[in-house]
Design an enzyme around this catalytic site. Structure first.
Site, PDB file in Angstrom:
ATOM      1  CG  HIS A  20      -1.909   1.092   1.238  1.00  0.00           C
ATOM      2  ND1 HIS A  20      -2.233   1.767   2.384  1.00  0.00           N
ATOM      3  CD2 HIS A  20      -2.647   1.672   0.256  1.00  0.00           C
ATOM      4  CE1 HIS A  20      -3.124   2.691   2.122  1.00  0.00           C
ATOM      5  NE2 HIS A  20      -3.396   2.657   0.831  1.00  0.00           N
ATOM      6  CG  ASP A  28       8.449  11.112 -21.555  1.00  0.00           C
ATOM      7  OD1 ASP A  28       9.592  10.940 -21.069  1.00  0.00           O
ATOM      8  OD2 ASP A  28       7.863  12.206 -21.494  1.00  0.00           O
ATOM      9  CG  HIS A  97       8.971  17.912 -15.371  1.00  0.00           C
ATOM     10  ND1 HIS A  97       8.349  16.706 -15.593  1.00  0.00           N
ATOM     11  CD2 HIS A  97      10.152  17.855 -16.019  1.00  0.00           C
ATOM     12  CE1 HIS A  97       9.131  15.940 -16.345  1.00  0.00           C
ATOM     13  NE2 HIS A  97      10.231  16.624 -16.619  1.00  0.00           N
ATOM     14  CE1 TYR A 119       7.177  18.761 -18.403  1.00  0.00           C
ATOM     15  CE2 TYR A 119       6.169  19.694 -20.370  1.00  0.00           C
ATOM     16  CZ  TYR A 119       7.107  19.760 -19.353  1.00  0.00           C
ATOM     17  OH  TYR A 119       7.970  20.819 -19.283  1.00  0.00           O
ATOM     18  CB  SER A 120       3.855  11.053 -22.310  1.00  0.00           C
ATOM     19  OG  SER A 120       3.175  11.843 -23.243  1.00  0.00           O
ATOM     20  CG  ASN A 121       6.977  11.284 -17.913  1.00  0.00           C
ATOM     21  OD1 ASN A 121       7.575  10.352 -18.421  1.00  0.00           O
ATOM     22  ND2 ASN A 121       7.216  12.550 -18.236  1.00  0.00           N
TER      23      ASN A 121
END
EC number: 5.4.99.62
Length: 130
Positions: A20, A28, A97, A119-121
């Site tokens: 948990h 990316d 970021h 920013y494809s994270n």
């Protein structure tokens, strides 16, 4: 041989070990990964596999209670922001970021996609099924 669910052996080993609030990053091709953090590199070619494909596959096999993304995604990558909002309704929190990159250092693993859009994270925080 496993016939359903997550077939990637490296990811299949990480997910059952999550407790948990443990975290996994879907990244990316440009996100830096700190020394000591397990990196599972799925990138084959630019764009393949996509961020969305990998996020969906991991989400199908993982209980997620919270998601983190860089706040820059809101303006710089509306497509991925909208995808995250749809995939994880009311679960996405945004951080800078720079803060996001610091959080990557605390993750159990980073799964690198072939995605090449800004920013494809995201960071998926494990929940519990009970």
């Amino acid at each position: 041989m496993k016939k359903t669910g997550m077939l990637n052996s490296a990811i299949s080993k990480v997910l059952p070990d999550l407790g948990h609030t443990d975290r996994v990053v879907i990244a990316d091709i440009g996100l830096p990964v700190q020394t000591g953090v397990t990196k599972i590199d799925l990138a084959i070619t630019v764009g393949n596999p996509s961020f969305e494909t990998v996020v969906k596959a991991v989400h199908d096999d993982m209980v997620v209670e919270k998601v983190f993304a860089a706040k820059e995604i809101i303006v710089e990558n509306a497509k991925q922001r909208n995808f995250l909002k749809k995939e994880f309704p009311d679960m996405v929190s945004y951080v800078s970021h720079e803060e996001f990159k610091k959080m990557v250092g605390q993750a159990k693993a980073v799964i690198r996609t072939g995605e090449a859009t800004a920013y494809s994270n995201c960071i998926l925080q494990a929940g519990v099924f009970f």
